[in-house]
Write an enzyme that holds these catalytic residues in place. Sequence first.
Site, PDB file in Angstrom:
ATOM      1  N   CYS A 157       0.814  -1.229   0.000  1.00 33.17           N
ATOM      2  CA  CYS A 157       0.000   0.000   0.000  1.00 33.17           C
ATOM      3  C   CYS A 157       0.842   1.271   0.000  1.00 33.17           C
ATOM      4  O   CYS A 157       0.414   2.306  -0.502  1.00 33.17           O
ATOM      5  CB  CYS A 157      -0.914   0.018   1.215  1.00 33.17           C
ATOM      6  SG  CYS A 157      -1.945  -1.437   1.276  1.00 33.17           S
ATOM      7  N   HIS A 169      -3.821   6.980   1.116  1.00 36.22           N
ATOM      8  CA  HIS A 169      -4.031   5.687   0.467  1.00 36.22           C
ATOM      9  C   HIS A 169      -5.457   5.250   0.774  1.00 36.22           C
ATOM     10  O   HIS A 169      -5.907   5.322   1.924  1.00 36.22           O
ATOM     11  CB  HIS A 169      -3.010   4.677   1.004  1.00 36.22           C
ATOM     12  CG  HIS A 169      -3.440   3.262   0.805  1.00 36.22           C
ATOM     13  ND1 HIS A 169      -3.786   2.767  -0.429  1.00 36.22           N
ATOM     14  CD2 HIS A 169      -3.604   2.240   1.688  1.00 36.22           C
ATOM     15  CE1 HIS A 169      -4.139   1.503  -0.296  1.00 36.22           C
ATOM     16  NE2 HIS A 169      -4.043   1.161   0.973  1.00 36.22           N
ATOM     17  N   ASN A 179     -10.038  -0.635  -2.590  1.00 36.71           N
ATOM     18  CA  ASN A 179      -8.624  -0.424  -2.231  1.00 36.71           C
ATOM     19  C   ASN A 179      -7.764  -1.021  -3.349  1.00 36.71           C
ATOM     20  O   ASN A 179      -7.764  -2.233  -3.559  1.00 36.71           O
ATOM     21  CB  ASN A 179      -8.380  -1.131  -0.884  1.00 36.71           C
ATOM     22  CG  ASN A 179      -6.946  -1.033  -0.402  1.00 36.71           C
ATOM     23  OD1 ASN A 179      -6.031  -0.760  -1.176  1.00 36.71           O
ATOM     24  ND2 ASN A 179      -6.754  -1.294   0.879  1.00 36.71           N
TER      25      ASN A 179
HETATM   26  O1  UT7 Z   1      -4.697  -1.231   2.526  1.00 35.44           O
HETATM   27  C1  UT7 Z   1      -3.982  -1.903   3.494  1.00 35.44           C
HETATM   28  C2  UT7 Z   1      -4.425  -1.572   4.821  1.00 35.44           C
HETATM   29  N1  UT7 Z   1      -5.723  -2.155   5.063  1.00 35.44           N
HETATM   30  C3  UT7 Z   1      -6.495  -1.605   5.949  1.00 35.44           C
HETATM   31  O2  UT7 Z   1      -6.141  -0.602   6.505  1.00 35.44           O
HETATM   32  C4  UT7 Z   1      -7.786  -2.292   6.284  1.00 35.44           C
HETATM   33  C5  UT7 Z   1      -7.984  -2.247   7.771  1.00 35.44           C
HETATM   34  N2  UT7 Z   1      -9.147  -3.012   8.270  1.00 35.44           N
HETATM   35  C6  UT7 Z   1     -10.403  -2.793   7.903  1.00 35.44           C
HETATM   36  O3  UT7 Z   1     -10.656  -1.968   7.042  1.00 35.44           O
HETATM   37  C7  UT7 Z   1     -11.498  -3.511   8.631  1.00 35.44           C
HETATM   38  O4  UT7 Z   1     -10.937  -4.234   9.692  1.00 35.44           O
HETATM   39  C8  UT7 Z   1     -12.330  -4.475   7.740  1.00 35.44           C
HETATM   40  C9  UT7 Z   1     -13.200  -3.670   6.793  1.00 35.44           C
HETATM   41  C10 UT7 Z   1     -11.421  -5.401   6.987  1.00 35.44           C
HETATM   42  C11 UT7 Z   1     -13.261  -5.325   8.598  1.00 35.44           C
HETATM   43  O5  UT7 Z   1     -14.104  -4.506   9.364  1.00 35.44           O
HETATM   44  P1  UT7 Z   1     -14.256  -4.782  10.932  1.00 35.44           P
HETATM   45  O6  UT7 Z   1     -15.235  -3.802  11.418  1.00 35.44           O
HETATM   46  O7  UT7 Z   1     -12.878  -4.760  11.528  1.00 35.44           O
HETATM   47  O8  UT7 Z   1     -14.893  -6.216  10.954  1.00 35.44           O
HETATM   48  P2  UT7 Z   1     -14.381  -7.521  11.699  1.00 35.44           P
HETATM   49  O9  UT7 Z   1     -13.268  -8.141  10.952  1.00 35.44           O
HETATM   50  O10 UT7 Z   1     -14.185  -7.223  13.170  1.00 35.44           O
HETATM   51  O11 UT7 Z   1     -15.623  -8.455  11.581  1.00 35.44           O
HETATM   52  C12 UT7 Z   1     -16.875  -8.115  12.204  1.00 35.44           C
HETATM   53  C13 UT7 Z   1     -17.908  -9.148  11.774  1.00 35.44           C
HETATM   54  C14 UT7 Z   1     -17.410 -10.589  11.908  1.00 35.44           C
HETATM   55  O12 UT7 Z   1     -18.522 -11.377  12.287  1.00 35.44           O
HETATM   56  P3  UT7 Z   1     -18.744 -11.831  13.820  1.00 35.44           P
HETATM   57  O13 UT7 Z   1     -17.507 -12.604  14.197  1.00 35.44           O
HETATM   58  O14 UT7 Z   1     -18.870 -10.558  14.585  1.00 35.44           O
HETATM   59  O15 UT7 Z   1     -19.982 -12.656  13.752  1.00 35.44           O
HETATM   60  C15 UT7 Z   1     -16.999 -10.958  10.514  1.00 35.44           C
HETATM   61  O16 UT7 Z   1     -17.095 -12.337  10.271  1.00 35.44           O
HETATM   62  O17 UT7 Z   1     -18.203  -8.963  10.396  1.00 35.44           O
HETATM   63  C16 UT7 Z   1     -18.015 -10.218   9.700  1.00 35.44           C
HETATM   64  N3  UT7 Z   1     -17.575  -9.927   8.347  1.00 35.44           N
HETATM   65  C17 UT7 Z   1     -18.442  -9.705   7.338  1.00 35.44           C
HETATM   66  N4  UT7 Z   1     -19.769  -9.713   7.293  1.00 35.44           N
HETATM   67  C18 UT7 Z   1     -20.334  -9.441   6.097  1.00 35.44           C
HETATM   68  C19 UT7 Z   1     -16.308  -9.779   7.875  1.00 35.44           C
HETATM   69  N5  UT7 Z   1     -16.330  -9.493   6.569  1.00 35.44           N
HETATM   70  C20 UT7 Z   1     -17.635  -9.435   6.207  1.00 35.44           C
HETATM   71  C21 UT7 Z   1     -18.301  -9.171   4.997  1.00 35.44           C
HETATM   72  N6  UT7 Z   1     -19.650  -9.183   4.989  1.00 35.44           N
HETATM   73  N7  UT7 Z   1     -17.637  -8.882   3.859  1.00 35.44           N
END
Ligand code: UT7
Length: 336
Positions: A115, A262, A292
Amino acid sequence: MYHSVIAGIGHYLPDNIVTNSDLEKLMDTTSDWIVERTGIEERRHVVKGSGDSPSTMGTKASRIAIEKAGLTPDDIDFIIFATLSPDYYFPGPGVMVQDQLGIKEIGALDIRNQCSGFVYSLSVADQFIKSGMYQNILVIGSELHSGGLDMSTKGRNVSVIFGDGAGAVVIQRTEKEAVGILSTHLHSEGKYAEELALIGPNTGRWVPEIIANANSEDLSYYPYMNGNFVFKHAVTRFSEVIIEALQANNFQPSEIDLLIPHQANLRISQFIQKKMGLGEHQVFNNIMKYGNTTAASIPIALSEAFDQGKVKSGDLVCLAAFGSGFTWASALLKWQ
Ligand code: UT7
């Protein structure tokens, strides 16, 4: 003393738009979840067989950048190509761009900083310009993520985020003072290398071993991201490296005309904007349309911002990135 200005910018995006509703048909996700957590509404995915690859997309963006700089490919004397999704494991795509543009046998360098790869590349280009070694350097960020994503529910936290595309700039030597790249700031913290990584294939698992144990359930061939962990580090490091760039040049956040972060996640950009007390008009985001695009996200955003008249002569422009490595970086520019 020589300085580096951005003399031309271009970007290229594949035509194929993939909406959140399209993804709902492939995995257990909802458009509401994606928009709420990431701000992304759609992204571009290369259609297999279309001819688009990281190098060809990079070449298309480069042609625009070179033309906008008022140059021809023969005026370019060095190529720097940033990507985490090269056409081949080796050689890197820089040499392919040299060939596709039909340029004489100039040097071509590939940068593997994910990135932050584009900002790292700008920094490298800036040093070559300042040393007097080169006059016109083509810097490219290009990614083809879509073919390597796990589009099943298992991969949903990663695959809904990433998109394909390319951006390019021509970095040009000037003898004018206080214009162009004012400074660049580069950082890494390798202890978190595996928090956002694609582990397989790798040199610890030899090819005969991989072939003998072919296993379609092996997730090491897909990108892995510890999302929450990456998010927390991102918001801290983005702010730090932007402030570092401002302090190095005696500016305040209020003096930024345009911050182009980014495009990792709209929530990260909004968090930084709020933390630094910046207004809506001071931050450019287009992740809603393209997702992204890793090393391509900043040059695509810069190109769009420029085309929309949001980057003007005399503007203070800050580019900042954080991602896999962890690596993070910033560049502060006074637009020429
Ligand atoms: O470019 C490089 C740098 N990258 C970044 O900076 C990205 C940084 N991270 C993020 O943007 C976020 O962490 C994400 C968008 C990837 C994820 O969002 P989050 O709010 O951190 O979600 P999470 O991983 O804590 O997951 C929350 C819930 C989980 O379900 P449970 O365990 O609470 O039942 C996941 O399984 O959301 C679920 N989940 C989804 N649900 C629907 C994860 N991905 C999805 C999805 N659709 N696509």
